[in-house]
Design a protein around this motif. Structure first.
Motif, mmCIF file in Angstrom:
data_model
loop_
_atom_site.group_PDB
_atom_site.id
_atom_site.type_symbol
_atom_site.label_atom_id
_atom_site.label_comp_id
_atom_site.label_asym_id
_atom_site.label_seq_id
_atom_site.Cartn_x
_atom_site.Cartn_y
_atom_site.Cartn_z
ATOM 1 N N ASN A 184 0.820 -1.219 0.000
ATOM 2 C CA ASN A 184 0.000 0.000 0.000
ATOM 3 C C ASN A 184 0.853 1.269 0.000
ATOM 4 O O ASN A 184 0.656 2.174 0.817
ATOM 5 C CB ASN A 184 -0.968 -0.009 1.201
ATOM 6 C CG ASN A 184 -2.300 0.667 0.873
ATOM 7 O OD1 ASN A 184 -2.698 0.721 -0.297
ATOM 8 N ND2 ASN A 184 -2.976 1.181 1.878
ATOM 9 N N LEU A 236 -13.402 3.840 -8.552
ATOM 10 C CA LEU A 236 -11.976 3.554 -8.742
ATOM 11 C C LEU A 236 -11.786 2.473 -9.804
ATOM 12 O O LEU A 236 -10.932 2.607 -10.701
ATOM 13 C CB LEU A 236 -11.356 3.111 -7.410
ATOM 14 C CG LEU A 236 -9.974 2.443 -7.479
ATOM 15 C CD1 LEU A 236 -8.951 3.351 -8.167
ATOM 16 C CD2 LEU A 236 -9.499 2.069 -6.084
ATOM 17 N N ILE A 280 -1.240 2.169 -9.525
ATOM 18 C CA ILE A 280 -2.116 2.510 -8.405
ATOM 19 C C ILE A 280 -1.648 1.623 -7.257
ATOM 20 O O ILE A 280 -1.962 0.434 -7.213
ATOM 21 C CB ILE A 280 -3.600 2.277 -8.747
ATOM 22 C CG1 ILE A 280 -4.027 3.272 -9.838
ATOM 23 C CG2 ILE A 280 -4.487 2.429 -7.500
ATOM 24 C CD1 ILE A 280 -5.448 3.088 -10.343
ATOM 25 N N VAL A 316 -4.287 2.427 -1.834
ATOM 26 C CA VAL A 316 -5.752 2.513 -1.917
ATOM 27 C C VAL A 316 -6.313 2.559 -0.505
ATOM 28 O O VAL A 316 -5.996 1.699 0.320
ATOM 29 C CB VAL A 316 -6.338 1.286 -2.662
ATOM 30 C CG1 VAL A 316 -7.867 1.350 -2.666
ATOM 31 C CG2 VAL A 316 -5.795 1.197 -4.083
ATOM 32 N N VAL A 360 -13.177 6.760 -1.630
ATOM 33 C CA VAL A 360 -11.916 6.053 -1.850
ATOM 34 C C VAL A 360 -10.861 7.087 -2.223
ATOM 35 O O VAL A 360 -11.117 8.035 -2.966
ATOM 36 C CB VAL A 360 -12.046 4.964 -2.944
ATOM 37 C CG1 VAL A 360 -12.380 5.575 -4.297
ATOM 38 C CG2 VAL A 360 -10.778 4.134 -3.062
ATOM 39 N N PHE A 384 -6.813 7.231 -3.493
ATOM 40 C CA PHE A 384 -5.798 6.325 -4.013
ATOM 41 C C PHE A 384 -4.693 7.116 -4.695
ATOM 42 O O PHE A 384 -4.881 8.257 -5.117
ATOM 43 C CB PHE A 384 -6.420 5.311 -4.987
ATOM 44 C CG PHE A 384 -7.071 5.935 -6.191
ATOM 45 C CD1 PHE A 384 -8.365 6.439 -6.112
ATOM 46 C CD2 PHE A 384 -6.389 6.039 -7.399
ATOM 47 C CE1 PHE A 384 -8.964 7.029 -7.221
ATOM 48 C CE2 PHE A 384 -6.982 6.623 -8.506
ATOM 49 C CZ PHE A 384 -8.279 7.114 -8.419
#
Lengths: 399, 399
Positions: free
Chosen positions: A262, B231, B254, B257, B271, B273
């Motif tokens: 992440n 997303l 990406i 998140v 969301v 991200f």
């Protein structure tokens, strides 16, 4: 139609709202076993007595108002979410009280009233009705703890000497629960009533894709095994295949997503996410499971990954009793012609548990904006009375 | 070609590996300013002296081995990641030392050597070369802290009286850095050398979709504004549009998140991200930004949401100097005919900063499996020698 008194009904609803009033709109904060919850139940017990019912607390704090002999049971719950609305649960309890009073005035049929304890799950899930119905043992429930560390055994001890034995379900011919919809369907369509055909079943499972964590600058696209991209591909594939299986009542949700590690500069090596789906038909739930497992395995293979499937949790759909449901449908048709529908309940209710013991059915009234579990939850009072009148017609017809 | 000694070169590389040896494979743990890092630099200073170079620590701990008069500068860094490989940085420093020795033996050209401090970013990003090149001030760097709370000012004080002034960049004609690729391109194609044409530019931005948090059971699919689905839709749309813009060297990721509230039974209401993209061409980065902003706005509008764009961070691409790059290309062609390529560097290097001061170029050797920043990082020793020989040819040709 039983001679219900809408003013008395609304006055009692507002009276119950004072217990744990949040001071924010009409909101209440009345979690199970809290001081406001116990005070509200004691007030309800008094109103039950005044209505000619015998108040009876069971060992977990569910409060019954018992009519003599064999009776129809009606009700819901009077505990609330920590930030809850004034109608969630309370509506069904006070409507049951008013129906019981009106039925008694009309010379029958006898109607008992119940407010189950801890429907909102401070300890478990629909704890009071779950223990009564034998979905979990009392010993098992006693070992549950709330977020603050209090045990269910300690919590229910707060009812002290009020408590008697569990009520024999054999004295009831069936159970009818009125509830706010907690969703936007009736409000957005302008309809006034929903007769529930089934409380939907739930399937819930976590899925993991394990690819290869890599440098986001030096790893070319064609050499990546990006776990987030696997999730995105899975999402698109099930959406496409579900289209052939779903009804307008079917829902599915990816609500929890954990990407590892992440970080913006690292190609995700792993993603774990929740896949939840609900429908009133167990066969459809199984077909969706097949699509989910197949799609996840395909995506993983295409991207050179390992798929992982967590344990699948689930509750099967609960169909409403045809006889009780038919009475509600006829009553809804009379009370709000062309402004009612048959619909599933997407949320769990006490009726899910009670269905193990007797025939059950449910009636929904609209939720403004579909909002619930929030101080802002509300329903037009005219719609509440429409619901009450529908119950009055149905119970009179059941005789 | 300069008369390099591959055995001496490899022996010095292995000698440097002993400082902070992890005991796991050939891995090292030699973060900037740690005891092993300082000891390694003192050892390097001794080897520089033995090579006829004048060792010089600058105020931040970057160690120069200065040839007399105007010279070519070569090197990299000798600090490592906390769990790093034996070659990341060390390879470029020891290769520079060997080239300097060989050039001196051959009567020229003069080659100075450098090991920049904290390239791996215990404090900032490529901190030593960044301060030297004026990309950040010394005062600004002094205020940085590592994960344990130590300040850069305290850390660099560990070099004590060793330190002198900053070195005048005007004494150098250019900078050549050899480095492991840190990616899989050369290893997977079986090629031996990569001549860098540009250190890619980076764009990095967080994007937020704000929809409507809702109950995952009672909210029908067609009434949802599910931020995770936004997303997913955004991801699919940019992938499709990037296909017309990207080269095989372009990457996008990406990697971070955050779904809110991130619960299996709640339709995601928000969301946030990371969107990161890298390319050697600033115009292409700008075209990709346009696609990203347009696609996010479209998806948000289609789903009835608000899109949010965080600040865009970025470093522009740094083109390598045509003269130095040409010398490396001719040398690579002689040393490994048909087994080399021109390629971008997807990772940052000290050369990014030094490019502000003088012409720079870089040479890559393969990373086995593309692995770096890991004890398992490695390169075949024959490939290391191929890299050394290529430098020897190029520097001889530069004269």
């Amino acid at each position: 139609m039983l001679p219900v008194d809408p003013d008395r009904f609304l006055k009692d609803l507002h009276a119950l709202r004072r217990f744990g009033a949040s001071g924010v709109g009409k909101g209440v904060s009345r979690p199970g076993f809290s001081d406001p919850d116990i005070a509200a139940r004691d007030w309800l017990a008094m109103r039950m007595s005044e209505a000619g019912l015998k108040p009876h607390y069971d060992p977990v704090g569910s409060l019954f108002g018992l009519a003599e002999g064999r009776s129809l049971l009606m009700g819901s719950h009077s505990d609330s979410q920590p930030e809850g609305g004034w109608l969630d649960g309370a509506l069904g309890v006070i409507a049951a009280l008013e129906i019981s009073r009106a039925a008694r005035a009309a010379g029958g049929p006898p109607v008992s009233v119940v407010s189950f304890e801890d429907e909102e799950g401070r300890f478990g899930v629909t704890t009071g009705s779950s223990v009564w119905a034998g979905n979990q043992t009392l010993e098992g429930a006693d070992a549950l703890h709330d977020a603050g560390g209090l045990s269910f055994a300690e919590a229910r001890a707060r009812f002290g000497v009020r408590r008697g034995d569990f009520v024999d379900p054999g004295r009831f011919s069936g159970y009818i629960e009125m509830h706010i919809e907690q969703g936007p369907v009736l409000d957005s369509s302008g309809e006034k009533l929903g007769v529930v055909d089934a409380i939907v079943g739930i399937r819930d499972m976590h899925i993991t894709f394990t690819g290869q964590q890599n440098h986001a600058g030096t790893t070319p696209m064609h050499l990546r095994r990006d776990a987030f991209q696997a999730l995105a591909g899975f999402n698109a594939r099930i959406a496409e295949r579900f289209a052939n299986v779903m009804t307008p009542q079917t829902v599915w949700t990816i609500g929890h997503v954990a990407v590892h590690p992440n970080a913006a500069s690292i190609v995700p090596g792993r993603v774990r996410f929740s896949m939840q789906w609900r429908d009133g038909d167990a066969d459809r739930l199984a077909r969706m499971e097949e699509i989910i497992r197949t799609a996840a395995a395909e995506i993983a293979q295409e991207m050179g990954m390992e798929p992982g499937f967590g344990p699948m949790l689930g509750l099967d759909p609960v169909a409403m009793d045809p006889g009780l449901r038919g009475a509600l449908e006829r009553a809804a048709s009379d009370e709000a012609p062309d402004r009612w529908r048959v619909m599933p309940s997407g949320a769990l209710h006490d009726a899910t548990n009670v269905a193990r013991l007797m025939p059950v059915s449910m009636l929904f009234v609209p939720s403004i904006g579909g909002i619930s579990h929030d101080f802002a939850e509300d329903t037009d009072e005219a719609d509440l009375v429409t619901g009450l009148n529908t119950l009055a017609r149905a119970v009179a017809a059941l005789g």
